[in-house]
Scaffold this motif. Sequence first.
Motif, PDB file in Angstrom:
ATOM      1  N   GLU A  48       0.833  -1.209   0.000  1.00  0.00           N
ATOM      2  CA  GLU A  48       0.000   0.000   0.000  1.00  0.00           C
ATOM      3  C   GLU A  48       0.864   1.254   0.000  1.00  0.00           C
ATOM      4  N   LYS A  49       1.918   1.257   0.818  1.00  0.00           N
ATOM      5  CA  LYS A  49       2.788   2.434   0.884  1.00  0.00           C
ATOM      6  C   LYS A  49       3.481   2.666  -0.455  1.00  0.00           C
ATOM      7  N   ALA A  50       3.950   1.581  -1.075  1.00  0.00           N
ATOM      8  CA  ALA A  50       4.634   1.715  -2.361  1.00  0.00           C
ATOM      9  C   ALA A  50       3.688   2.263  -3.421  1.00  0.00           C
ATOM     10  N   LEU A  51       2.451   1.813  -3.406  1.00  0.00           N
ATOM     11  CA  LEU A  51       1.477   2.291  -4.383  1.00  0.00           C
ATOM     12  C   LEU A  51       1.160   3.757  -4.142  1.00  0.00           C
ATOM     13  N   ALA A  52       0.991   4.128  -2.872  1.00  0.00           N
ATOM     14  CA  ALA A  52       0.715   5.529  -2.547  1.00  0.00           C
ATOM     15  C   ALA A  52       1.892   6.425  -2.924  1.00  0.00           C
ATOM     16  N   ASP A  53       3.119   5.961  -2.654  1.00  0.00           N
ATOM     17  CA  ASP A  53       4.315   6.754  -2.947  1.00  0.00           C
ATOM     18  C   ASP A  53       4.552   6.927  -4.448  1.00  0.00           C
TER      19      ASP A  53
ATOM     20  N   ARG B 165      -3.309   7.653  -8.229  1.00  0.00           N
ATOM     21  CA  ARG B 165      -4.496   7.696  -7.376  1.00  0.00           C
ATOM     22  C   ARG B 165      -5.032   6.278  -7.285  1.00  0.00           C
ATOM     23  N   ALA B 166      -4.944   5.687  -6.107  1.00  0.00           N
ATOM     24  CA  ALA B 166      -5.285   4.281  -5.935  1.00  0.00           C
ATOM     25  C   ALA B 166      -6.333   4.115  -4.846  1.00  0.00           C
TER      26      ALA B 166
ATOM     27  N   ARG C 185     -11.703   3.183  -0.600  1.00  0.00           N
ATOM     28  CA  ARG C 185     -10.802   3.846   0.356  1.00  0.00           C
ATOM     29  C   ARG C 185      -9.561   4.311  -0.391  1.00  0.00           C
ATOM     30  N   ARG C 186      -9.249   5.589  -0.311  1.00  0.00           N
ATOM     31  CA  ARG C 186      -8.066   6.126  -0.994  1.00  0.00           C
ATOM     32  C   ARG C 186      -6.811   5.624  -0.287  1.00  0.00           C
ATOM     33  N   ILE C 187      -6.020   4.834  -0.968  1.00  0.00           N
ATOM     34  CA  ILE C 187      -4.828   4.219  -0.399  1.00  0.00           C
ATOM     35  C   ILE C 187      -3.773   5.289  -0.111  1.00  0.00           C
ATOM     36  N   GLY C 188      -3.244   5.260   1.123  1.00  0.00           N
ATOM     37  CA  GLY C 188      -2.216   6.205   1.526  1.00  0.00           C
ATOM     38  C   GLY C 188      -2.756   7.531   2.009  1.00  0.00           C
ATOM     39  N   ILE C 189      -4.066   7.740   1.855  1.00  0.00           N
ATOM     40  CA  ILE C 189      -4.688   9.009   2.237  1.00  0.00           C
ATOM     41  C   ILE C 189      -5.732   8.803   3.330  1.00  0.00           C
ATOM     42  N   GLU C 190      -6.532   7.753   3.207  1.00  0.00           N
ATOM     43  CA  GLU C 190      -7.660   7.525   4.113  1.00  0.00           C
ATOM     44  C   GLU C 190      -7.525   6.199   4.838  1.00  0.00           C
ATOM     45  N   ASP C 191      -8.114   6.124   6.042  1.00  0.00           N
ATOM     46  CA  ASP C 191      -8.173   4.867   6.777  1.00  0.00           C
ATOM     47  C   ASP C 191      -9.600   4.342   6.837  1.00  0.00           C
ATOM     48  N   HIS C 192     -10.491   4.947   6.046  1.00  0.00           N
ATOM     49  CA  HIS C 192     -11.893   4.537   6.066  1.00  0.00           C
ATOM     50  C   HIS C 192     -12.424   4.430   4.636  1.00  0.00           C
TER      51      HIS C 192
END
Length: 327
Positions: free
Chosen positions: A148-153, A157-158, A174-181
Amino acid sequence: MDYSRITGITPAAAAFMKEWSEGDFITAHTSGSTGAPKPIRLRKSDMIESAKATNAFLGITAASVLAMPLSADYIAGKMMIVRSLIAGCRLHIAEPSLNPLQGFEHLPAIDMMPVVPAQTGELLKNGRIADKVRCVIVGGAPMGATAEKALADSGVRAYATYGMTETCSHVALRRIGIEDHYTALPGIWFATDSRGCLIIHSDRMSFGSLTTNDCVELLSPCSFRWLGRADNVINSGGVKVYPEKLERQIAPLLGDRAFYISGRASEQWGTEIILTVEGEEFDRDRFMSAASEILPKRLLPKEIIVTDSIERTHSGKIKRAHSQQSQ
């Protein structure tokens, strides 16, 4: 329906398009995450409403270019075809492979592409992926924290998806790297039952309301944090432990290793926490030392089992051993 804007039609896609043209229902199969995959009949009208909701949420229009590196044998692939038909946009299909961009080299830009977690590693090897792909949705199985971190970095927009075959693919993203919900798609709202499990409501789809087996923290009628499956909950020393939540906490300590948390009957705790890890040469002492820095003692595994291979479903989800609760 006009299929002229769809290219690279595979045998599975052709079979689906034939079925789509013939009746009011489509046959799909459940994921098999809680047992053998089962056939299910979906209303075409529901699939159309689901496609409209996703298109609205992600901004898919007639000018969009979609790419599909998944099989139309499964709901994720079927719904990509329906989304393209409803939007009237271009859809390019390729046979599934670990490299989801294989077969799409000729496309200068892709507005949306669905992938499964196993494809994200190769996707991220393709240079500046964000310059080629505007949006990625990831489904089929949970992603690890490292992935998830690699995709966000990467800058793309994932989104992680929440849904099931019965709801015609996802009902929340859920927006990966941006949201926890997770946030509901248009026309969807949520509640919980007495167990704290999610109830999905829709005034546009025929199921009306559907009670799941997923424990959530409801933030609003349109958003929730996912805690875990109700049938995976471990009651240890009178405290409810959600294995999936605990797994997210320890994931950074395990790198790319596959693993899961389960429970085992214990005279002292009722049920004690067990960690199963895939691979070789695992340093248990080092892990326990690091884990004790981020977890209270009651959440530390009482045993770590190292195995050569963890069983998975056909879609790549880990088949966790069911927790054994003491009587």
